[in-house]
Each structure stands twice: as C-alpha cells, then as structure tokens.
Motif scaffolding. Structure first.
Motif, PDB file in Angstrom:
ATOM      1  N   VAL A 256       0.814  -1.230   0.000  1.00 52.07           N
ATOM      2  CA  VAL A 256       0.000   0.000   0.000  1.00 52.07           C
ATOM      3  C   VAL A 256       0.841   1.271   0.000  1.00 52.07           C
ATOM      4  N   VAL A 257       2.166   1.146   0.153  1.00 56.98           N
ATOM      5  CA  VAL A 257       3.002   2.349   0.218  1.00 56.98           C
ATOM      6  C   VAL A 257       3.923   2.369  -1.003  1.00 56.98           C
ATOM      7  N   PRO A 258       3.990   3.502  -1.748  1.00 58.57           N
ATOM      8  CA  PRO A 258       4.787   3.538  -2.983  1.00 58.57           C
ATOM      9  C   PRO A 258       6.237   3.090  -2.761  1.00 58.57           C
ATOM     10  N   GLY A 259       6.776   2.345  -3.725  1.00 60.40           N
ATOM     11  CA  GLY A 259       8.118   1.789  -3.606  1.00 60.40           C
ATOM     12  C   GLY A 259       9.219   2.748  -4.024  1.00 60.40           C
ATOM     13  N   THR A 260       8.853   3.864  -4.678  1.00 57.39           N
ATOM     14  CA  THR A 260       9.857   4.880  -5.012  1.00 57.39           C
ATOM     15  C   THR A 260       9.421   6.195  -4.396  1.00 57.39           C
ATOM     16  N   ASP A 261      10.381   7.102  -4.209  1.00 56.43           N
ATOM     17  CA  ASP A 261      10.153   8.335  -3.452  1.00 56.43           C
ATOM     18  C   ASP A 261       8.850   9.040  -3.836  1.00 56.43           C
ATOM     19  N   ALA A 262       8.012   9.237  -2.832  1.00 57.95           N
ATOM     20  CA  ALA A 262       6.717   9.911  -3.019  1.00 57.95           C
ATOM     21  C   ALA A 262       6.326  10.465  -1.659  1.00 57.95           C
ATOM     22  N   PRO A 263       5.453  11.474  -1.632  1.00 59.48           N
ATOM     23  CA  PRO A 263       5.029  11.969  -0.324  1.00 59.48           C
ATOM     24  C   PRO A 263       4.243  10.879   0.404  1.00 59.48           C
ATOM     25  N   LEU A 264       4.521  10.679   1.692  1.00 61.21           N
ATOM     26  CA  LEU A 264       3.808   9.651   2.469  1.00 61.21           C
ATOM     27  C   LEU A 264       2.615  10.289   3.183  1.00 61.21           C
ATOM     28  N   SER A 265       1.457   9.662   3.056  1.00 59.60           N
ATOM     29  CA  SER A 265       0.275  10.169   3.762  1.00 59.60           C
ATOM     30  C   SER A 265       0.391   9.769   5.230  1.00 59.60           C
ATOM     31  N   ASP A 266      -0.633  10.051   6.019  1.00 56.62           N
ATOM     32  CA  ASP A 266      -0.580   9.555   7.394  1.00 56.62           C
ATOM     33  C   ASP A 266      -0.756   8.033   7.326  1.00 56.62           C
ATOM     34  N   ALA A 303      14.451   3.389  -4.676  1.00 52.51           N
ATOM     35  CA  ALA A 303      14.178   4.497  -3.757  1.00 52.51           C
ATOM     36  C   ALA A 303      15.482   5.092  -3.228  1.00 52.51           C
ATOM     37  N   SER A 304      15.403   6.301  -2.674  1.00 50.96           N
ATOM     38  CA  SER A 304      16.581   6.858  -1.999  1.00 50.96           C
ATOM     39  C   SER A 304      16.703   6.149  -0.648  1.00 50.96           C
ATOM     40  N   PRO A 305      17.923   6.055  -0.090  1.00 50.50           N
ATOM     41  CA  PRO A 305      18.078   5.380   1.203  1.00 50.50           C
ATOM     42  C   PRO A 305      17.183   5.978   2.299  1.00 50.50           C
ATOM     43  N   ALA A 306      17.058   7.301   2.310  1.00 43.89           N
ATOM     44  CA  ALA A 306      16.236   7.944   3.354  1.00 43.89           C
ATOM     45  C   ALA A 306      14.771   7.548   3.191  1.00 43.89           C
ATOM     46  N   TYR A 307      14.295   7.531   1.930  1.00 44.93           N
ATOM     47  CA  TYR A 307      12.889   7.159   1.691  1.00 44.93           C
ATOM     48  C   TYR A 307      12.674   5.690   2.051  1.00 44.93           C
ATOM     49  N   ALA A 308      13.638   4.824   1.699  1.00 39.26           N
ATOM     50  CA  ALA A 308      13.497   3.388   2.003  1.00 39.26           C
ATOM     51  C   ALA A 308      13.340   3.188   3.512  1.00 39.26           C
ATOM     52  N   ARG A 309      14.130   3.917   4.301  1.00 38.38           N
ATOM     53  CA  ARG A 309      14.001   3.800   5.763  1.00 38.38           C
ATOM     54  C   ARG A 309      12.639   4.308   6.234  1.00 38.38           C
ATOM     55  N   ALA A 310      12.237   5.457   5.679  1.00 41.41           N
ATOM     56  CA  ALA A 310      10.957   6.066   6.083  1.00 41.41           C
ATOM     57  C   ALA A 310       9.780   5.150   5.739  1.00 41.41           C
ATOM     58  N   VAL A 311       9.824   4.530   4.558  1.00 33.06           N
ATOM     59  CA  VAL A 311       8.729   3.650   4.115  1.00 33.06           C
ATOM     60  C   VAL A 311       8.569   2.461   5.052  1.00 33.06           C
ATOM     61  N   GLN A 312       9.695   1.883   5.469  1.00 38.38           N
ATOM     62  CA  GLN A 312       9.609   0.684   6.308  1.00 38.38           C
ATOM     63  C   GLN A 312       8.967   1.040   7.658  1.00 38.38           C
ATOM     64  N   ALA A 313       9.383   2.183   8.222  1.00 39.33           N
ATOM     65  CA  ALA A 313       8.793   2.623   9.490  1.00 39.33           C
ATOM     66  C   ALA A 313       7.301   2.939   9.292  1.00 39.33           C
ATOM     67  N   HIS A 314       6.986   3.516   8.140  1.00 38.90           N
ATOM     68  CA  HIS A 314       5.600   3.881   7.814  1.00 38.90           C
ATOM     69  C   HIS A 314       4.712   2.629   7.727  1.00 38.90           C
TER      70      HIS A 314
END
Length: 327
Positions: A256-266, A303-314
């Motif tokens: 449900v969360v985009p695999g490449t850099d995109a704004p993350l919703s709540d 994805a960028s490394p920062a986005y990859a980390r953020a997505v996993q936490a998200h």
C-alpha cells in the motif's frame, strides 16, 4: 493481535550490514533477508536466484542471463553475495525468535528471464522449464536449511517472486527478437510446478506478484498461504477471488506504500483502501489484523536510502493503525 508489516525484498545501496541493520531495526517482528541489486549482476533478483540452482549454471550476456555448461564467475559472485547477506542478517538476529522472510524468484519468472544457448527464453522449451523448476526446488531446500541453521529461532516464511506469472499465463512474454510472444503456458502446468516448489518448505509460502490480474485462485490451489501484491493495481474484478482467498485463510501482503520516493500520507490513510475493500467484501473488520500484512508496493531498490528507511517505518505504523482501528 497486531497486523504485521514487512518489506518486499530489495533495498537501495550495496552494504549488507547496513541493510540487515535497517531491516531488523524497522521490522522487529517480521524482518526479511534484503536484496541489494545495486551491487551488480548476481545481486539482482534473477541472478541471485540463479545462484541457488543445483547442477544448472548461468552467466551474464549483454542481453541478460544465459544458461552455461559449468559454473562461472557470475554464478560464483551471486553465491558469494548471498553468503555475505546471510552473514549480516545472522549478526543482527542473534537470539531472534519469530517470523523471518526470505525471497527467491519462482520458476515461471525465471523461465521468462533466463536464455537458452540460442538466445530464446527457457520458457519456450517445456523440458527446460521442468529442469529449471526441479533445480530451483533443490537449491531452495538447501538455502532454507542454511537459514534455519543460522537463525534457529526463526519461523521462516518463503516468498516466491513471480512478477511475470500473469504474462506467462496469458502468453504475453516477448521473444528474444521482441516481435512475437511465447505461447501461453497451460494453467495446470503452471500450478503443478508451483505446487512442487512450495512443497520444499514446511512453513508459510507467500507469492509476490506485482503485476495486474494476480491469479489468486491458482496460487491458492497450488498451496500458497499468502499473496503479496501492489494494492493500487487491484480492480473490483478481483473482489470475488480475494474474498474467497481471505475466507480460506490466505494472508494478503498488501503493498500500500509507494516503492519509489513519493510523499507519504498519514499511516491510517495508507490502509484506508484495505478497510474499504473489507467493507465491500462484507468481511468482519476484526479479521483484518490476522489477514493483512502491510508492505511497500514493490521492492525499494529504486528508492533513496532515506525514503526506504521512512517507508519501512511507515508500514509498521500503518499496520498498527489497521489493528487498532479496523473499522
């Protein structure tokens, strides 16, 4: 019961220890063995899985991976990277007990990606397809035994990546020239090969198919206990198949969360579609947490490394939101 969350497979970068640290830190309850394709051929998902084959070898040509008569540099490199990744994961999972996911490419996507000596895909030759599936099953058996030995407290979940499965069933895989497509493979043959492969593992088997028109029914009949897919590609045409899958106990690994850099919703917004699907199917909201695992829509290699980390936490927060507020 919390809804789980995990990753799909690939991450950006080339540092095995950094990847293992990120994965085990993000997914404390459901880590996975990361793949790092940026390192080059052999670290890509196709090359990595070809490195698992027993008595079958492959090397890299300008057009892609091709069958070889003997093991060469490319398959050795694939094995060595896999060993490095396992060493790193073992280091960060000391004393771990719980679910742990490992991924390998399935026989049908491999058959569409691996070339015979003449340059056409293995997919063209039914005998070669059978040999490939048998060799993969043997290699996976050894790989799973190695993982269990290294991380004895893990309940290993085997993910089989079959992004080309729908194309194989519908006769959409392009030939070497690109001017024609290979004949569709009979559904019984596809299902039989998958059933034999899944049988090498006595735990959960999840199939990842990130293309439209996922064959939920076929995968369920072949013995998959879960299906991983890109949630944004679902249409209402799949409702019945998904409803039947859930009612028969199949887990949905919902990307449900985009695999490449995109704004993350709540996090709650990311799983809104899953709640809507449940309502549409008339399923009990209380079953959501047991039936759904939240993941990115696909691997995170792009994805960028920062986005990859953020997505996993998200994903972890989104799963928590699903468990706390199933309605």
């Amino acid at each position: 019961m919390s809804a789980g969350a995990t990753g799909v497979g690939s991450l950006p970068g080339g540092d095995a220890r950094e990847a293992a640290k990120t994965v085990t830190g993000s997914f404390e309850e459901f880590p996975y063995l990361a793949e790092l394709p940026a390192r080059g051929p052999g670290a890509d998902m196709i090359g990595r899985s070809l490195g698992l084959l027993v008595d079958m070898y492959a090397h890299v040509e300008p057009s892609g991976w091709r069958i070889s008569d003997r093991p060469g540099r490319d398959s050795k490199r694939a094995r060595s990277w896999l060993g490095e990744d396992l060493d790193a994961l073992e280091e960060f999972t000391q004393g771990y007990t719980g679910k742990l996911k490992v991924q390998a490419v399935g026989p049908w996507t491999l058959a569409g990606a691996l070339e015979l000596h003449g340059g056409e895909a293995v997919l063209q030759d039914p005998g070669a397809c059978r040999d490939l599936a048998g060799s993969l099953a043997e290699g996976l058996r050894e790989h799973l035994a190695d993982v269990r030995k290294r991380i004895p407290g893990a309940q290993v979940v085997l993910q089989i990546d079959e992004p080309s499965l729908t194309a194989v069933l519908l006769g959409r895989v392009r030939s070497a020239s690109g001017y024609r497509t290979y004949r569709a493979v009979d559904r019984q043959v596809v299902e039989g090969a998958l059933r034999d492969l899944f049988a090498v593992h006595d735990g959960e088997v999840v199939v990842h198919a990130c293309a439209p028109e996922v064959p939920f029914g076929l995968l369920r009949r072949a013995g998959a206990t879960g299906v991983s897919f890109d949630f944004s590609l679902l249409t209402e045409r799949e409702d019945d198949a998904i409803g039947e899958a859930v009612e028969s106990g199949t887990k949905l690994f919902a990307g449900v969360v985009p695999g490449t850099d995109a704004p993350l919703s709540d996090p709650g917004g990311s799983v809104m579609g899953v709640r809507k699907l449940w309502r549409r199917l008339g399923l009990a909201p209380g079953t959501l947490a047991e039936s759904v695992v939240v993941t990115p829509s696909c691997g995170l290699a792009g994805a960028s490394p920062a986005y990859a980390r953020a997505v996993q936490a998200h994903c972890v927060r989104a799963a928590r939101s699903l468990a706390d507020n199933p309605e």
